[in-house]
Write a protein that holds these residues in place. Structure first.
Motif, PDB file in Angstrom:
ATOM      1  N   SER A   1       0.811  -1.225   0.000  1.00  0.00           N
ATOM      2  CA  SER A   1       0.000   0.000   0.000  1.00  0.00           C
ATOM      3  C   SER A   1       0.842   1.270   0.000  1.00  0.00           C
ATOM      4  CB  SER A   1      -0.945   0.007   1.207  1.00  0.00           C
ATOM      5  OG  SER A   1      -1.977  -0.927   1.024  1.00  0.00           O
TER       6      SER A   1
ATOM      7  N   ILE B   1       1.449   2.290  -3.692  1.00  0.00           N
ATOM      8  CA  ILE B   1       0.324   2.558  -4.597  1.00  0.00           C
ATOM      9  C   ILE B   1       0.600   3.782  -5.485  1.00  0.00           C
ATOM     10  CG2 ILE B   1      -2.070   3.408  -4.603  1.00  0.00           C
ATOM     11  CD1 ILE B   1      -1.947   0.403  -4.309  1.00  0.00           C
TER      12      ILE B   1
ATOM     13  N   ILE C   1       0.611   3.817  -9.644  1.00  0.00           N
ATOM     14  CA  ILE C   1      -0.279   4.705 -10.404  1.00  0.00           C
ATOM     15  C   ILE C   1       0.523   5.536 -11.401  1.00  0.00           C
ATOM     16  CG2 ILE C   1      -1.822   6.702 -10.233  1.00  0.00           C
ATOM     17  CD1 ILE C   1      -2.751   5.541  -7.501  1.00  0.00           C
TER      18      ILE C   1
ATOM     19  N   SER D   1      -3.980   9.890 -14.418  1.00  0.00           N
ATOM     20  CA  SER D   1      -4.880   8.739 -14.302  1.00  0.00           C
ATOM     21  C   SER D   1      -6.251   9.231 -13.858  1.00  0.00           C
ATOM     22  CB  SER D   1      -4.362   7.697 -13.310  1.00  0.00           C
ATOM     23  OG  SER D   1      -5.319   6.652 -13.183  1.00  0.00           O
TER      24      SER D   1
ATOM     25  N   LEU E   1      -9.030   6.277 -12.183  1.00  0.00           N
ATOM     26  CA  LEU E   1      -9.286   5.940 -10.789  1.00  0.00           C
ATOM     27  C   LEU E   1     -10.371   6.804 -10.164  1.00  0.00           C
ATOM     28  CD1 LEU E   1      -5.701   5.012  -9.603  1.00  0.00           C
ATOM     29  CD2 LEU E   1      -7.700   3.524  -9.592  1.00  0.00           C
TER      30      LEU E   1
ATOM     31  N   SER F   1     -14.996   1.047  -2.449  1.00  0.00           N
ATOM     32  CA  SER F   1     -13.652   1.265  -2.997  1.00  0.00           C
ATOM     33  C   SER F   1     -12.738   1.734  -1.867  1.00  0.00           C
ATOM     34  CB  SER F   1     -13.701   2.294  -4.130  1.00  0.00           C
ATOM     35  OG  SER F   1     -14.190   3.535  -3.646  1.00  0.00           O
TER      36      SER F   1
ATOM     37  N   ARG G   1      -9.412   1.382   0.528  1.00  0.00           N
ATOM     38  CA  ARG G   1      -8.366   0.460   0.971  1.00  0.00           C
ATOM     39  C   ARG G   1      -8.900  -0.515   2.001  1.00  0.00           C
ATOM     40  NH1 ARG G   1      -6.918   1.273   6.694  1.00  0.00           N
ATOM     41  NH2 ARG G   1      -7.211   3.466   7.190  1.00  0.00           N
TER      42      ARG G   1
ATOM     43  N   ASP H   1      -8.196  -0.950  -3.598  1.00  0.00           N
ATOM     44  CA  ASP H   1      -6.975  -0.802  -4.403  1.00  0.00           C
ATOM     45  C   ASP H   1      -6.172  -2.102  -4.424  1.00  0.00           C
ATOM     46  OD1 ASP H   1      -7.712   1.812  -4.760  1.00  0.00           O
ATOM     47  OD2 ASP H   1      -6.298   2.625  -3.291  1.00  0.00           O
TER      48      ASP H   1
ATOM     49  N   ARG I   1      -4.879  -3.474  -7.906  1.00  0.00           N
ATOM     50  CA  ARG I   1      -5.883  -3.106  -8.897  1.00  0.00           C
ATOM     51  C   ARG I   1      -5.791  -1.639  -9.365  1.00  0.00           C
ATOM     52  NH1 ARG I   1     -10.457  -6.002  -8.853  1.00  0.00           N
ATOM     53  NH2 ARG I   1     -11.774  -4.142  -8.713  1.00  0.00           N
ATOM     54  N   VAL I   2      -4.722  -0.927  -8.998  1.00  0.00           N
ATOM     55  CA  VAL I   2      -4.679   0.508  -9.303  1.00  0.00           C
ATOM     56  C   VAL I   2      -4.036   0.844 -10.647  1.00  0.00           C
ATOM     57  CG1 VAL I   2      -4.716   1.267  -6.909  1.00  0.00           C
ATOM     58  CG2 VAL I   2      -2.525   0.803  -8.027  1.00  0.00           C
TER      59      VAL I   2
ATOM     60  N   ARG J   1      -2.142   9.134  -3.110  1.00  0.00           N
ATOM     61  CA  ARG J   1      -2.875   8.532  -4.233  1.00  0.00           C
ATOM     62  C   ARG J   1      -3.373   9.614  -5.182  1.00  0.00           C
ATOM     63  NH1 ARG J   1      -7.910   6.343  -5.527  1.00  0.00           N
ATOM     64  NH2 ARG J   1      -8.090   4.076  -5.708  1.00  0.00           N
TER      65      ARG J   1
ATOM     66  N   CYS K   1      -2.347  10.278  -9.146  1.00  0.00           N
ATOM     67  CA  CYS K   1      -3.379  10.331 -10.198  1.00  0.00           C
ATOM     68  C   CYS K   1      -3.326  11.655 -10.941  1.00  0.00           C
ATOM     69  CB  CYS K   1      -4.778  10.161  -9.596  1.00  0.00           C
ATOM     70  SG  CYS K   1      -5.164   8.513  -9.012  1.00  0.00           S
TER      71      CYS K   1
END
Length: 374
Positions: A155, A158, A162, A180, A183, A192, A194, A226, A239-240, A284, A288
């Protein structure tokens, strides 16, 4: 409904899933050809699988169990080649990228499969807006407690995942200013975010039982986290990632995950804790929004630094483990592009600056996916 027991798997094995766009070759908009593609792909006996996704302009390919990133690439290559041949017969094209740059979500149709229809009933228009394209990476864990430890260590990285995979700057014809944007569509789903920060499977089972007792959750599939445990496979699933524009980058990202996992298991570099998540959503968001230009806040020290610098530092730390698992080439590919501040989102923006036509950008991305120089 109780949580299924965690199956053993060989530690650090990999499995990769890629969600892909099907576009017509007239204006390079999404095309509802999933069923035709699946029918043609049945004629190709391949390792791995090809399955439908939420809307009928998407398909998902996946590898079987792999022990290295080169094996991931070795399995993805014949699937990619068969996809391209099948698409050529239908006069369509297959494209990577986390979003289609100009499709209109309201034109999409839900694929006719019971689970997708159920999700459409539950989530309404969000289901069609889920015409977004991600890469999922599974990594094998020796037991359930190790899986939770691996999940919460991953984590911290992450934002790295990304920024390195970002390929969704355009939505419905507009530059979102995000590397991104994909997301942002995932955030809309109620489950959704964590996983809870527990490091013992018995504690996780209690959490799962509470959630099923509420009636909100029936299985692990209902969590759009994620990273989530996949007890039936003996893995955790990250899954990110946006779907990259090439299978080479997809395999390299899997190599990066495996190298991190090997470092965690061999050196136990830190024990995750709830306070790690104080900066989680900020990091995060930064990744993104800004990709390689993001700021990264170190959860342990609170220090702020360029994410690109932290990616380089991390790759130095895990280089020996990457070499042991045959992932040095994977790290080299990602590192050289990170050093230059390059990712697929930047490539897409550069093409659009030159062409001033998103359909042409999609055409060039389709050539890139099939391995043809643009």
């Amino acid at each position: 409904m109780s949580l299924e027991s965690f199956n053993k798997s060989e530690p650090l094995t990999l499995g990769v899933e890629l969600e892909l766009q099907l576009v017509n070759t007239h204006d390079y908009d999404l095309a509802p050809y999933a069923e035709d593609m699946l029918r043609l792909m049945l004629k190709n006996p391949l390792v791995g699988s090809v399955v439908p996704e939420m809307t009928n302009s998407m398909i998902e390919i996946s590898t079987d169990i792999c022990r290295s990133s080169s094996e991931v690439l070795g399995q993805l290559t014949p699937i990619r080649d068969a996809l391209v041949r099948s698409a050529d017969k239908l006069n369509i094209a297959v494209v990577g990228g986390g979003t289609h740059p100009f499709q209109q979500w309201h034109e999409r149709r839900i694929y006719d499969k019971p689970r997708f229809q159920e999700l459409s009933q539950l989530y309404g228009y969000l289901s069609k807006q889920f015409t977004i394209f991600g890469q999922h990476v599974h990594i094998g864990c020796p037991d359930a407690d190790s899986a939770l430890l691996m999940l919460h260590r991953m984590s911290r990285y992450i934002p790295h995942f990304i920024a390195l995979s970002a390929s969704s700057p355009y939505v419905q014809g507009h530059d979102t200013a995000f590397d991104s944007a994909r997301l942002n569509s995932v955030f809309a789903f109620p489950l959704s975010g964590r996983a809870p920060c527990v490091l013992k499977w018995t504690e996780f089972e209690k959490y799962f039982d509470k959630m099923t007792h509420t009636g909100v959750v029936k299985s692990m599939k209902d969590f759009y986290w994620d990273i989530r445990p996949k007890p039936e496979f003996g893995t955790i699933e990250i899954r990110v990632f946006d779907t990259p524009l090439t299978i080479e980058r997809a395999a390299a990202l899997a190599g990066f995950v495996q190298s991190l996992g090997a470092w965690f298991m061999a050196e136990q570099p830190f024990v995750p804790q709830e306070d790690d998540y104080l900066v989680y959503t900020y990091n995060r968001f930064q990744a993104c929004r800004f990709g390689m230009e993001a700021v990264y806040v170190d959860p342990a020290t609170g220090n702020h630094m360029p994410l690109r610098e932290h990616i380089m530092r991390t790759m130095d730390q895990i280089a020996g483990h990457a070499a042991q698992h045959g992932a040095s080439g994977a790290l080299h590919l990602l590192r050289s592009e990170a050093h230059a501040g390059q990712n697929d989102a930047r490539w897409l923006r550069e093409r659009q600056r030159e062409e001033q036509l998103l359909a042409e950008v999609s055409r060039q991305a389709a050539l890139r996916f099939r391995g043809t120089p643009t």
